[in-house]
Design a protein around this motif. Structure first.
Motif, PDB file in Angstrom:
ATOM      1  N   SER A 272      46.968  33.776  34.350  1.00  0.00           N
ATOM      2  CA  SER A 272      46.725  33.618  36.000  1.00  0.00           C
ATOM      3  C   SER A 272      48.181  33.583  36.552  1.00  0.00           C
ATOM      4  O   SER A 272      49.272  33.742  36.373  1.00  0.00           O
ATOM      5  N   SER A 273      48.003  31.871  36.629  1.00  0.00           N
ATOM      6  CA  SER A 273      49.712  31.751  37.731  1.00  0.00           C
ATOM      7  C   SER A 273      50.339  31.230  36.849  1.00  0.00           C
ATOM      8  O   SER A 273      51.626  31.055  36.765  1.00  0.00           O
TER       9      SER A 273
ATOM     10  N   HIS B 260      51.965  34.698  36.713  1.00  0.00           N
ATOM     11  CA  HIS B 260      52.896  34.321  37.979  1.00  0.00           C
ATOM     12  C   HIS B 260      54.393  34.043  37.798  1.00  0.00           C
ATOM     13  O   HIS B 260      55.573  34.502  37.842  1.00  0.00           O
TER      14      HIS B 260
ATOM     15  N   ILE C 280      48.018  36.499  38.307  1.00  0.00           N
ATOM     16  CA  ILE C 280      48.328  37.014  39.908  1.00  0.00           C
ATOM     17  C   ILE C 280      49.457  37.124  40.221  1.00  0.00           C
ATOM     18  O   ILE C 280      50.113  37.032  39.675  1.00  0.00           O
TER      19      ILE C 280
ATOM     20  N   LEU D  58      40.365  37.014  40.906  1.00  0.00           N
ATOM     21  CA  LEU D  58      41.333  38.462  40.965  1.00  0.00           C
ATOM     22  C   LEU D  58      40.759  39.255  42.572  1.00  0.00           C
ATOM     23  O   LEU D  58      41.895  39.749  43.518  1.00  0.00           O
TER      24      LEU D  58
ATOM     25  N   GLN E 178      46.895  42.443  43.418  1.00  0.00           N
ATOM     26  CA  GLN E 178      47.036  42.016  42.341  1.00  0.00           C
ATOM     27  C   GLN E 178      46.994  43.651  41.234  1.00  0.00           C
ATOM     28  O   GLN E 178      48.615  44.069  40.937  1.00  0.00           O
TER      29      GLN E 178
END
Length: 186
Positions: free
Chosen positions: A66-67, A70, A99, A149, A157
């Motif tokens: 997820s983040s 990122h 992300i 997303l 994304q």
């Protein structure tokens, strides 16, 4: 440490750092790009103590969800990542429902975490914007039913990340599952 990792099925050639922003920093630290700095310092520490940890410092892999994905995606880019921290380039990047772009969440981040700050923060950058021909080989996956997303504009994304990897000639593989909601596998 090497023996411990071997019991988990991770061989000498593989070392993975797993990270999420919530595990790295509180809201005040986000103002200083602390999550990205934490990754840089962690890789520096592991690299400087490679003999103690019995790890090799080249061709290491990074895994992020997820983040956290990122952040690791940004770290694999030259400008914000490994070169800034003077560490070897990662050999591979593994991302679970990353992300790529915080576009819809950015105003919230600005309001809550960085009020009255005009400087660029890590969440202002996209993974796809960090990709160039020198980016490490990447595997990433996400689900068609990943509502997180979708809330962050789905096309910005996974599809945007794959486009950047393809256009830069980076070896990569994307897998899209029919049923893999955000948070699965944690």
């Amino acid at each position: 440490w090497a023996e411990y990792y071997k019991t988990m099925g991770i061989g000498d050639f593989e070392r993975i750092i797993v990270t999420t922003p919530s595990a790295l920093a509180n809201a005040n630290e986000l103002m200083k790009n602390a999550p990205l700095d934490d990754i840089g310092r962690a890789v520096q520490f592991i690299t400087e103590h490679a003999k103690v940890f019995d790890v090799q410092t080249e061709n290491y892999a990074l895994l992020g969800y997820s983040s956290g994905g990122h952040l690791l995606g940004l770290f694999c880019g030259r400008e914000l990542g490994y070169q800034k921290y003077k560490v070897p380039k990662p050999g591979a990047l593994l991302l679970a429902y990353p992300i790529n772009d915080f576009n819809e969440a950015r105003p919230f981040y600005r309001l809550v975490m960085d009020p009255a700050v005009c400087a660029t923060r890590y969440y202002d950058n996209t993974i796809s914007g960090s990709v160039d021909a020198d980016y490490p080989p990447t595997y990433f996956w996400y689900g068609k039913n990943d509502n997180t997303l979708k809330l962050l504009i789905y096309s910005e994304q996974g599809p945007a990340l794959e486009k950047a990897l393809t256009e830069s000639g980076v070896p990569h593989q994307r897998t899209v599952y029919n049923n893999a909601a955000h948070g699965i596998g944690l």
